[in-house]
Design a protein around this motif. Structure first.
Motif, PDB file in Angstrom:
ATOM      1  N   TYR A  73       0.858  -1.184   0.000  1.00 35.14           N
ATOM      2  CA  TYR A  73       0.000   0.000   0.000  1.00 35.14           C
ATOM      3  C   TYR A  73       0.893   1.233   0.000  1.00 35.14           C
TER       4      TYR A  73
ATOM      5  N   LYS B 247      -2.889   2.533  -7.954  1.00 41.17           N
ATOM      6  CA  LYS B 247      -4.054   1.648  -7.878  1.00 41.17           C
ATOM      7  C   LYS B 247      -4.247   0.869  -9.159  1.00 41.17           C
TER       8      LYS B 247
ATOM      9  N   ASN C 150      -2.593  -2.417  -9.544  1.00 44.06           N
ATOM     10  CA  ASN C 150      -3.083  -3.436  -8.616  1.00 44.06           C
ATOM     11  C   ASN C 150      -2.350  -3.401  -7.277  1.00 44.06           C
TER      12      ASN C 150
ATOM     13  N   GLY D 243      -2.310  -1.231  -3.468  1.00 46.48           N
ATOM     14  CA  GLY D 243      -3.156  -0.391  -2.631  1.00 46.48           C
ATOM     15  C   GLY D 243      -2.695   1.058  -2.627  1.00 46.48           C
ATOM     16  N   ALA D 244      -3.648   1.976  -2.628  1.00 42.40           N
ATOM     17  CA  ALA D 244      -3.325   3.405  -2.632  1.00 42.40           C
ATOM     18  C   ALA D 244      -4.335   4.138  -1.756  1.00 42.40           C
TER      19      ALA D 244
ATOM     20  N   GLY E 224     -10.756   3.882  -7.024  1.00 40.31           N
ATOM     21  CA  GLY E 224     -10.433   2.925  -5.967  1.00 40.31           C
ATOM     22  C   GLY E 224      -9.396   3.372  -4.960  1.00 40.31           C
ATOM     23  N   VAL E 225      -8.916   4.614  -5.075  1.00 38.75           N
ATOM     24  CA  VAL E 225      -7.998   5.135  -4.056  1.00 38.75           C
ATOM     25  C   VAL E 225      -8.801   5.376  -2.778  1.00 38.75           C
ATOM     26  N   LYS E 226      -8.323   4.873  -1.657  1.00 40.49           N
ATOM     27  CA  LYS E 226      -9.035   5.034  -0.393  1.00 40.49           C
ATOM     28  C   LYS E 226      -8.847   6.456   0.130  1.00 40.49           C
TER      29      LYS E 226
END
Length: 230
Positions: free
Chosen positions: A128, A164, A167, A169-170, A205-207
């Motif tokens: 990540y 992201k 594949n 995590g970001a 999809g970036v948190k």
């Protein structure tokens, strides 16, 4: 995080440029360093009570750093060097739920041509990358970022999207350097593109995370996760 150096209260006078300000300490006017390049216009107003940290470095031009200020009764930390240290401490203490399974925390790591504040590994060795943004602007209990246009901030969001898409995590974490906050929003009126890029990053999809802080004049720690309103 506890500040081990001496803390002094003063009255804010003026800020002639981004890095310097004048304050009054017991009737004496002094020039001090401001460790924040943001505007902070609603915080650093003439007469405001400010918190200084003494820096005993003979090579410095100024004796103190302006690290916090009272906006009414609300204390706000403005030291731009603090957010990464707070998040580092919180990650290692498993206080950030999204990264609770991460077993390894590294600072200032690169992915491709990009450098991010943190790289983490979870229990399955999934990577990540995390970027941290310190937030000092508040209005009616709503925290916003940025308080000045930030090309660098926009660039970081696009770089996280590329992470992201690989594949990996970001995430971006907005550390609100005060407490008593209801939600976090991008400050579209200041930087419309940043808000657009943040919403784009979220869709890709970036948190997007936001936390406030519990703080006093000589300490600051991560407190609660705050609702993000995009």
């Amino acid at each position: 995080m506890i500040f081990n150096k001496q803390i002094v209260k003063a009255r804010f006078i003026s800020r002639p440029n981004r890095f310097q300000a004048y304050v009054n300490i017991d009737g004496v006017q002094l020039m001090i360093h401001v460790p924040n390049t943001g505007r902070c216009r609603e915080i650093l107003i003439p007469g405001a009570t400010v918190i200084l940290r003494e820096e005993n470095n003979p090579n410095r031009k100024t004796k103190y750093d302006l690290i916090a200020a009272y906006k009414g009764t609300r204390l706000i930390n403005i030291d731009s060097q603090i957010p990464n240290r707070i998040v580092d401490e919180a990650l290692k203490m498993n206080k950030i739920s999204y990264f609770r399974d991460c077993k390894n925390v590294e600072r200032e790591k690169t992915f491709g041509n990009s450098r991010f504040d943190f790289k983490l590994l979870d229990k399955d060795n999934k990577e990540y990358y995390l970027e941290v943004k310190g937030v000092t602007f508040e209005e009616n209990g709503v925290a916003r970022f940025p308080d000045a246009p930030t090309e660098r901030g926009r660039k970081h969001l696009l770089e996280l999207v590329q992470v992201k898409k690989s594949n990996i995590g970001a995430a971006v974490l907005f550390l609100i350097q005060m407490e008593g906050i209801k939600c976090f929003k991008p400050y579209d009126e200041i930087d419309k593109k940043f808000g657009e890029y943040l919403r784009y990053a979220d869709k890709e999809g970036v948190k997007i995370l936001a936390y406030d802080c519990f703080l006093g004049e000589n300490f600051i720690i991560l407190k609660d996760e705050i609702k993000v309103c995009l």
